[in-house]
Scaffold this motif. Structure first.
Motif, PDB file in Angstrom:
ATOM      1  N   LEU A  99       0.837  -1.124   0.100  1.00  0.00           N
ATOM      2  CA  LEU A  99      -0.210  -0.004   0.023  1.00  0.00           C
ATOM      3  C   LEU A  99       0.972   1.362  -0.067  1.00  0.00           C
ATOM      4  O   LEU A  99       0.424   2.052  -0.665  1.00  0.00           O
ATOM      5  N   SER A 100       1.885   1.444   0.838  1.00  0.00           N
ATOM      6  CA  SER A 100       2.792   2.308   0.815  1.00  0.00           C
ATOM      7  C   SER A 100       3.427   2.701  -0.492  1.00  0.00           C
ATOM      8  O   SER A 100       3.616   3.957  -1.012  1.00  0.00           O
ATOM      9  N   GLU A 101       3.772   1.680  -1.265  1.00  0.00           N
ATOM     10  CA  GLU A 101       4.238   1.846  -2.711  1.00  0.00           C
ATOM     11  C   GLU A 101       3.321   2.643  -3.606  1.00  0.00           C
ATOM     12  O   GLU A 101       3.417   3.481  -4.369  1.00  0.00           O
ATOM     13  N   GLY A 102       2.183   1.970  -3.540  1.00  0.00           N
ATOM     14  CA  GLY A 102       0.891   2.489  -4.199  1.00  0.00           C
ATOM     15  C   GLY A 102       0.634   4.193  -4.065  1.00  0.00           C
ATOM     16  O   GLY A 102       0.543   4.805  -4.535  1.00  0.00           O
ATOM     17  N   GLU A 103       0.553   4.250  -2.566  1.00  0.00           N
ATOM     18  CA  GLU A 103       0.296   5.641  -2.060  1.00  0.00           C
ATOM     19  C   GLU A 103       1.564   6.701  -2.475  1.00  0.00           C
ATOM     20  O   GLU A 103       0.847   7.794  -2.897  1.00  0.00           O
ATOM     21  N   ASP A 107       1.192   9.848  -4.933  1.00  0.00           N
ATOM     22  CA  ASP A 107       1.463  11.097  -4.393  1.00  0.00           C
ATOM     23  C   ASP A 107       2.501  11.626  -5.444  1.00  0.00           C
ATOM     24  O   ASP A 107       2.305  12.944  -5.847  1.00  0.00           O
ATOM     25  N   TYR A 108       3.528  10.986  -5.826  1.00  0.00           N
ATOM     26  CA  TYR A 108       4.378  11.604  -6.616  1.00  0.00           C
ATOM     27  C   TYR A 108       3.798  11.962  -8.034  1.00  0.00           C
ATOM     28  O   TYR A 108       4.290  12.791  -8.840  1.00  0.00           O
ATOM     29  N   LEU A 109       2.865  10.841  -8.423  1.00  0.00           N
ATOM     30  CA  LEU A 109       2.250  11.115 -10.003  1.00  0.00           C
ATOM     31  C   LEU A 109       1.697  12.636  -9.856  1.00  0.00           C
ATOM     32  O   LEU A 109       1.706  13.264 -10.801  1.00  0.00           O
ATOM     33  N   GLN A 110       0.830  12.921  -8.799  1.00  0.00           N
ATOM     34  CA  GLN A 110       0.240  14.355  -8.781  1.00  0.00           C
ATOM     35  C   GLN A 110       1.366  15.475  -8.724  1.00  0.00           C
ATOM     36  O   GLN A 110       1.034  16.445  -9.404  1.00  0.00           O
ATOM     37  N   THR A 111       2.615  15.162  -8.040  1.00  0.00           N
ATOM     38  CA  THR A 111       3.650  16.032  -8.321  1.00  0.00           C
ATOM     39  C   THR A 111       3.859  16.335  -9.668  1.00  0.00           C
ATOM     40  O   THR A 111       4.297  17.347 -10.360  1.00  0.00           O
ATOM     41  N   ILE A 112       4.280  15.124 -10.633  1.00  0.00           N
ATOM     42  CA  ILE A 112       4.717  15.227 -12.045  1.00  0.00           C
ATOM     43  C   ILE A 112       3.802  15.736 -12.581  1.00  0.00           C
ATOM     44  O   ILE A 112       3.895  16.565 -13.492  1.00  0.00           O
ATOM     45  N   LEU A 113       2.322  15.759 -12.429  1.00  0.00           N
ATOM     46  CA  LEU A 113       1.336  16.313 -13.128  1.00  0.00           C
ATOM     47  C   LEU A 113       1.115  17.852 -12.969  1.00  0.00           C
ATOM     48  O   LEU A 113       1.084  18.651 -13.941  1.00  0.00           O
ATOM     49  N   ASP A 114       1.360  18.230 -11.717  1.00  0.00           N
ATOM     50  CA  ASP A 114       1.333  19.560 -11.044  1.00  0.00           C
ATOM     51  C   ASP A 114       2.674  20.432 -11.969  1.00  0.00           C
ATOM     52  O   ASP A 114       2.351  21.577 -12.612  1.00  0.00           O
ATOM     53  N   GLU A 115       3.827  19.774 -11.947  1.00  0.00           N
ATOM     54  CA  GLU A 115       4.915  20.436 -11.980  1.00  0.00           C
ATOM     55  C   GLU A 115       4.969  20.283 -13.850  1.00  0.00           C
ATOM     56  O   GLU A 115       5.546  21.275 -14.539  1.00  0.00           O
ATOM     57  N   GLY A 116       4.614  19.239 -14.511  1.00  0.00           N
ATOM     58  CA  GLY A 116       4.595  19.186 -15.894  1.00  0.00           C
ATOM     59  C   GLY A 116       3.613  20.147 -16.413  1.00  0.00           C
ATOM     60  O   GLY A 116       3.926  20.775 -17.531  1.00  0.00           O
ATOM     61  N   GLN A 117       2.487  20.276 -15.947  1.00  0.00           N
ATOM     62  CA  GLN A 117       1.542  21.434 -16.484  1.00  0.00           C
ATOM     63  C   GLN A 117       2.268  22.564 -16.330  1.00  0.00           C
ATOM     64  O   GLN A 117       2.043  23.503 -17.421  1.00  0.00           O
ATOM     65  N   GLU A 139      14.769   9.203  -6.938  1.00  0.00           N
ATOM     66  CA  GLU A 139      15.133   9.761  -5.569  1.00  0.00           C
ATOM     67  C   GLU A 139      13.641  10.330  -4.788  1.00  0.00           C
ATOM     68  O   GLU A 139      13.373  10.101  -3.735  1.00  0.00           O
ATOM     69  N   THR A 140      13.124  11.229  -5.653  1.00  0.00           N
ATOM     70  CA  THR A 140      11.911  11.991  -5.146  1.00  0.00           C
ATOM     71  C   THR A 140      10.892  10.733  -5.030  1.00  0.00           C
ATOM     72  O   THR A 140       9.968  10.801  -4.106  1.00  0.00           O
ATOM     73  N   TYR A 141      10.771  10.064  -5.969  1.00  0.00           N
ATOM     74  CA  TYR A 141       9.783   8.938  -5.790  1.00  0.00           C
ATOM     75  C   TYR A 141      10.049   8.110  -4.582  1.00  0.00           C
ATOM     76  O   TYR A 141       9.068   7.721  -3.807  1.00  0.00           O
ATOM     77  N   MET A 142      10.974   7.654  -4.279  1.00  0.00           N
ATOM     78  CA  MET A 142      11.533   6.626  -3.125  1.00  0.00           C
ATOM     79  C   MET A 142      11.176   7.606  -1.647  1.00  0.00           C
ATOM     80  O   MET A 142      10.759   6.784  -0.868  1.00  0.00           O
ATOM     81  N   GLN A 143      11.368   8.793  -1.785  1.00  0.00           N
ATOM     82  CA  GLN A 143      11.221   9.686  -0.558  1.00  0.00           C
ATOM     83  C   GLN A 143       9.576   9.725  -0.661  1.00  0.00           C
ATOM     84  O   GLN A 143       8.998   9.583   0.628  1.00  0.00           O
ATOM     85  N   SER A 144       8.812   9.813  -1.561  1.00  0.00           N
ATOM     86  CA  SER A 144       7.410   9.514  -1.351  1.00  0.00           C
ATOM     87  C   SER A 144       6.808   8.423  -0.610  1.00  0.00           C
ATOM     88  O   SER A 144       6.021   8.348   0.046  1.00  0.00           O
ATOM     89  N   ILE A 145       7.408   7.431  -1.505  1.00  0.00           N
ATOM     90  CA  ILE A 145       7.053   5.904  -0.872  1.00  0.00           C
ATOM     91  C   ILE A 145       7.546   6.011   0.759  1.00  0.00           C
ATOM     92  O   ILE A 145       6.596   5.489   1.593  1.00  0.00           O
ATOM     93  N   GLN A 146       8.546   6.464   1.057  1.00  0.00           N
ATOM     94  CA  GLN A 146       9.063   6.245   2.495  1.00  0.00           C
ATOM     95  C   GLN A 146       8.193   7.292   3.467  1.00  0.00           C
ATOM     96  O   GLN A 146       7.842   7.037   4.564  1.00  0.00           O
ATOM     97  N   ARG A 147       7.676   8.429   2.736  1.00  0.00           N
ATOM     98  CA  ARG A 147       6.696   9.153   3.514  1.00  0.00           C
ATOM     99  C   ARG A 147       5.440   8.327   4.091  1.00  0.00           C
ATOM    100  O   ARG A 147       4.853   8.413   5.069  1.00  0.00           O
TER     101      ARG A 147
END
Length: 153
Positions: A99-103, A107-117, A139-147
């Motif tokens: 679940l933490s990997e999916g979440e 979370d990181y996908l939303q960041t990619i979408l925001d920054e990409g737009q 690195e940021t993706y793995m930090q998101s999983i860790q959070r």
């Protein structure tokens, strides 16, 4: 909320993301790959000539940009051109993700979408930028999983 599988999980979570473009989830049953295609749209109000990767020029009022992330069954041989994807992320066969990997991914996908737009709009208005692409950071993706792991303790 219980999810039956990774596809159900992604379908429900991606529908809730804040994004004005399109996100398509494509499941290849034979290879057990899940392609998440993101299509960004932006208004080219200055009618700037824009060339795509193939050199095709466009002055359309609305431009689109597409990229994809591939989720693949890490227990099988991966046979794709890695250059075709923003990121390649394994899942553990029929076990899927924790679940933490999916979440963390959502979370990181939303960041990619925001920054990409935001970056796409900057690209259209800034003459000093010669190309646009999305940026992925493992690195940021793995930090998101860790959070997410820390939040669920």
């Amino acid at each position: 909320m219980k999810y039956k599988d990774i596809l159900d999980y992604l379908d429900q979570k991606i529908d809730k993301l804040n994004f004005d473009g399109d996100i398509n989830i494509n499941w290849d049953k034979k290879t057990r790959n899940i392609e998440i295609e993101m299509v960004f749209y932006a208004q080219n109000s200055e009618n700037t000539k824009i060339s795509d990767i193939n050199g095709v020029e466009s002055e359309n009022e609305i431009i689109s940009f597409a990229d994809a992330i591939l989720l693949y069954d890490g227990t099988k041989q991966l046979n794709v051109n890695q250059e075709d994807y923003l990121a390649l992320l394994p899942f553990n066969g029929k076990k899927g993700w924790k679940l933490s990997e999916g979440e963390g991914f959502i979370d990181y996908l939303q960041t990619i979408l925001d920054e990409g737009q935001s970056d796409l709009l900057d690209f259209l208005t800034d003459d000093t930028q010669s190309f646009f692409n999305l940026k992925w950071s493992n690195e940021t993706y793995m930090q998101s999983i860790q959070r997410q792991k820390n939040a669920n303790r």
